[in-house]
Design a protein around this motif. Structure first.
Motif, PDB file in Angstrom:
ATOM      1  N   VAL A  73       1.067  -1.054   0.038  1.00 43.50           N
ATOM      2  CA  VAL A  73      -0.144   0.001  -0.380  1.00 43.50           C
ATOM      3  C   VAL A  73       1.566   0.664  -0.103  1.00 43.50           C
ATOM      4  O   VAL A  73       1.645   1.219   0.666  1.00 43.50           O
ATOM      5  CB  VAL A  73      -0.838  -0.146   1.641  1.00 43.50           C
ATOM      6  N   PRO A  74       0.658   2.172  -0.707  1.00 45.28           N
ATOM      7  CA  PRO A  74       1.438   3.239  -1.067  1.00 45.28           C
ATOM      8  C   PRO A  74       1.187   4.273   0.229  1.00 45.28           C
ATOM      9  O   PRO A  74       0.743   4.148   0.411  1.00 45.28           O
ATOM     10  CB  PRO A  74       1.515   3.728  -2.880  1.00 45.28           C
ATOM     11  N   ALA A  75       2.480   4.978   0.189  1.00 44.42           N
ATOM     12  CA  ALA A  75       2.456   5.613   2.052  1.00 44.42           C
ATOM     13  C   ALA A  75       0.759   7.065   1.677  1.00 44.42           C
ATOM     14  O   ALA A  75       0.750   7.100   2.178  1.00 44.42           O
ATOM     15  CB  ALA A  75       3.544   7.240   1.673  1.00 44.42           C
ATOM     16  N   PRO A  76       0.504   7.379   0.593  1.00 42.05           N
ATOM     17  CA  PRO A  76       0.105   8.138   0.313  1.00 42.05           C
ATOM     18  C   PRO A  76      -1.187   7.201   1.264  1.00 42.05           C
ATOM     19  O   PRO A  76      -2.841   8.823   1.508  1.00 42.05           O
ATOM     20  CB  PRO A  76      -0.637   8.715  -1.148  1.00 42.05           C
ATOM     21  N   ALA A  77      -1.541   6.138   1.127  1.00 39.45           N
ATOM     22  CA  ALA A  77      -2.826   5.755   0.943  1.00 39.45           C
ATOM     23  C   ALA A  77      -3.120   4.721   2.863  1.00 39.45           C
ATOM     24  O   ALA A  77      -3.827   3.705   2.811  1.00 39.45           O
ATOM     25  CB  ALA A  77      -3.674   4.442   0.491  1.00 39.45           C
ATOM     26  N   ASN A  78      -1.838   5.166   3.665  1.00 42.07           N
ATOM     27  CA  ASN A  78      -1.681   3.949   4.749  1.00 42.07           C
ATOM     28  C   ASN A  78      -1.444   4.304   5.733  1.00 42.07           C
ATOM     29  O   ASN A  78      -1.116   3.782   6.664  1.00 42.07           O
ATOM     30  CB  ASN A  78      -0.203   2.858   4.179  1.00 42.07           C
ATOM     31  N   ALA A  79      -1.839   6.003   5.327  1.00 42.28           N
ATOM     32  CA  ALA A  79      -2.532   6.423   7.003  1.00 42.28           C
ATOM     33  C   ALA A  79      -0.964   6.892   8.138  1.00 42.28           C
ATOM     34  O   ALA A  79      -0.920   6.448   9.469  1.00 42.28           O
ATOM     35  CB  ALA A  79      -3.853   6.188   7.984  1.00 42.28           C
ATOM     36  N   ASN A  80       0.201   7.076   6.684  1.00 42.79           N
ATOM     37  CA  ASN A  80       1.340   6.497   8.067  1.00 42.79           C
ATOM     38  C   ASN A  80       1.672   5.351   8.482  1.00 42.79           C
ATOM     39  O   ASN A  80       2.360   4.847   9.734  1.00 42.79           O
ATOM     40  CB  ASN A  80       1.303   7.744   8.672  1.00 42.79           C
ATOM     41  N   GLY A  81       1.340   4.499   8.556  1.00 40.09           N
ATOM     42  CA  GLY A  81       1.772   3.198   8.642  1.00 40.09           C
ATOM     43  C   GLY A  81       0.525   2.490   9.458  1.00 40.09           C
ATOM     44  O   GLY A  81       1.252   1.171   9.825  1.00 40.09           O
ATOM     45  N   ASN A  82      -0.117   3.027   9.626  1.00 40.01           N
ATOM     46  CA  ASN A  82      -1.391   3.077  10.561  1.00 40.01           C
ATOM     47  C   ASN A  82      -2.718   2.408   9.918  1.00 40.01           C
ATOM     48  O   ASN A  82      -3.656   2.111  10.397  1.00 40.01           O
ATOM     49  CB  ASN A  82      -2.293   3.870  11.120  1.00 40.01           C
ATOM     50  N   CYS A  83      -2.132   2.077   8.544  1.00 38.11           N
ATOM     51  CA  CYS A  83      -3.942   0.972   7.716  1.00 38.11           C
ATOM     52  C   CYS A  83      -3.192   0.671   6.529  1.00 38.11           C
ATOM     53  O   CYS A  83      -2.632   0.920   5.411  1.00 38.11           O
ATOM     54  CB  CYS A  83      -4.242   2.703   7.223  1.00 38.11           C
TER      55      CYS A  83
END
Length: 358
Positions: free
Chosen positions: A211-221
């Motif tokens: 999951v790319p950075a814009p969509a992973n909520a800073n590693g929380n999703c």
């Protein structure tokens, strides 16, 4: 900490020379409380030629965690990033069964960042190079409150890879019902499979978020994984290897490969520290050319045999463990490792002579 040492035990056929082959022998060290999770593995009840693989803590239940919030602690039996030790803090998020949304109430882990440093890993115990391994698991898009509807609407991508197999790119099912700032229930798909042919002993299995950075909520999703189990079809034993040229021993501490000497020193530290377990699937006879070991008389008449003489035949053990192991050919006071070997295999490292014949 208990180190379980697996022995590839061999025995010569002609003359039955005891030969303790320590090929690819020293194995995993894991806390005794960490038990394999493969009872419900597909094929464990009878697929032809297959047998279960001991996936340690494959249900992610250890250490126990309370319900109510994501847990960022290490997961026993698994590593994140490197294979050192038993895990890396904050490498994955873990949700208790009451929160994961899994239909069977299973604990689940959330993969975080799309980088090798956050790959979720375990070595598969007892699997040899050349084995065909099938891994089964469940997946779901992220359920974290931080997941936006858009981030899971089309599913979330991740990869699964076993050493020797191709990297398999996967995408979870979409979740059209996710709401921001609310813990979701996910959309679980059970029984996902991945098959590979192991290129090494104790092959590494790795799950990694993509999951790319814009969509992973800073590693929380990130995508969710639950219920990892596996079976294997072991490769045939290579009976062409001479007993004096066995494959080298290997040692592992958790998921980390370690020098064999280090494992030997650890086992020798206390008499009951290590356990030797013969691997029956990799024990077989060496059939050596006939040889003259002495002469004796054979009674070919009906007369009573009036002359008897015992004939004994003993052979040395074969292996590549350091001298400090006390194997093979222990002399003097047996080392702790020699005692462990004897206790685990019911044989002396040097091997007893054959029974007298006449």
């Amino acid at each position: 900490m208990e180190i379980i040492v697996n022995i590839v035990q061999t025995r010569a056929g002609i003359g039955m020379v005891p030969a303790a082959g320590l090929a690819a022998a020293l194995c995993l060290g894991m806390p005794a409380a960490v038990q394999p999770a493969y009872a419900d593995a597909p094929g464990s009840s009878g697929s032809a030629g297959s047998r279960p693989v001991a996936v340690v803590n494959g249900d992610f239940a250890l250490p126990a965690i309370p319900a109510g919030s994501v847990n960022w602690g290490p997961v026993q039996g698994w590593s994140v990033g490197s294979t050192a030790g038993s895990g890396t803090a904050a490498g994955v998020g873990r949700y208790a069964g009451a929160d994961s949304g899994h239909p069977d109430g299973k604990t689940a882990v959330m993969l975080r960042f799309p980088a090798a440093a956050y790959g979720f890993k375990q070595r598969l115990r007892g699997v040899r190079a050349g084995a065909q391994v099938t891994v089964t698991f469940d997946d779901s898009p992220g359920i974290a409150a931080a997941c936006t509807p858009a981030s899971v609407a089309q599913g979330q991508s991740y990869t699964v890879e076993g050493a020797g197999g191709e990297v398999s790119e996967r995408t979870t099912a979409p979740d059209p019902d996710k709401k921001l700032n609310t813990l979701g229930k996910g959309v679980w798909r059970t029984g996902q499979t991945y098959t590979f042919t192991a290129s090494e002993h104790e092959p590494l299995l790795t799950f990694t978020s993509k999951v790319p950075a814009p969509a992973n909520a800073n590693g929380n999703c990130g995508p969710m994984i639950a219920g990892v189990r596996a079976v294997q079809v072991p490769p045939p034993v290579d009976k062409t290897i001479p007993k004096t040229a066995l494959p080298p021993s290997q040692a592992f501490y958790g998921n980390d490969a370690r020098p064999v000497t280090e494992a030997v020193n650890y086992c020798n530290g206390a008499p009951g520290r290590c356990v030797f377990t013969p691997e029956k699937e990799y024990s077989y006879a060496y059939y050596e050319p006939a040889q003259i070991n002495g002469d004796t008389y054979i009674n070919c008449t009906r007369n009573a045999l009036t002359r008897t003489r015992p004939v004994t035949f003993a052979g040395r053990s074969y292996g590549d463990l350091p001298a400090g192991a006390g194997l093979p050919g222990t002399t003097g006071t047996p080392s702790a490792m020699a005692q462990q070997f004897t206790a685990g295999t019911a044989t002396n490292p040097r091997g007893p002579p054959r029974a007298p014949t006449r």
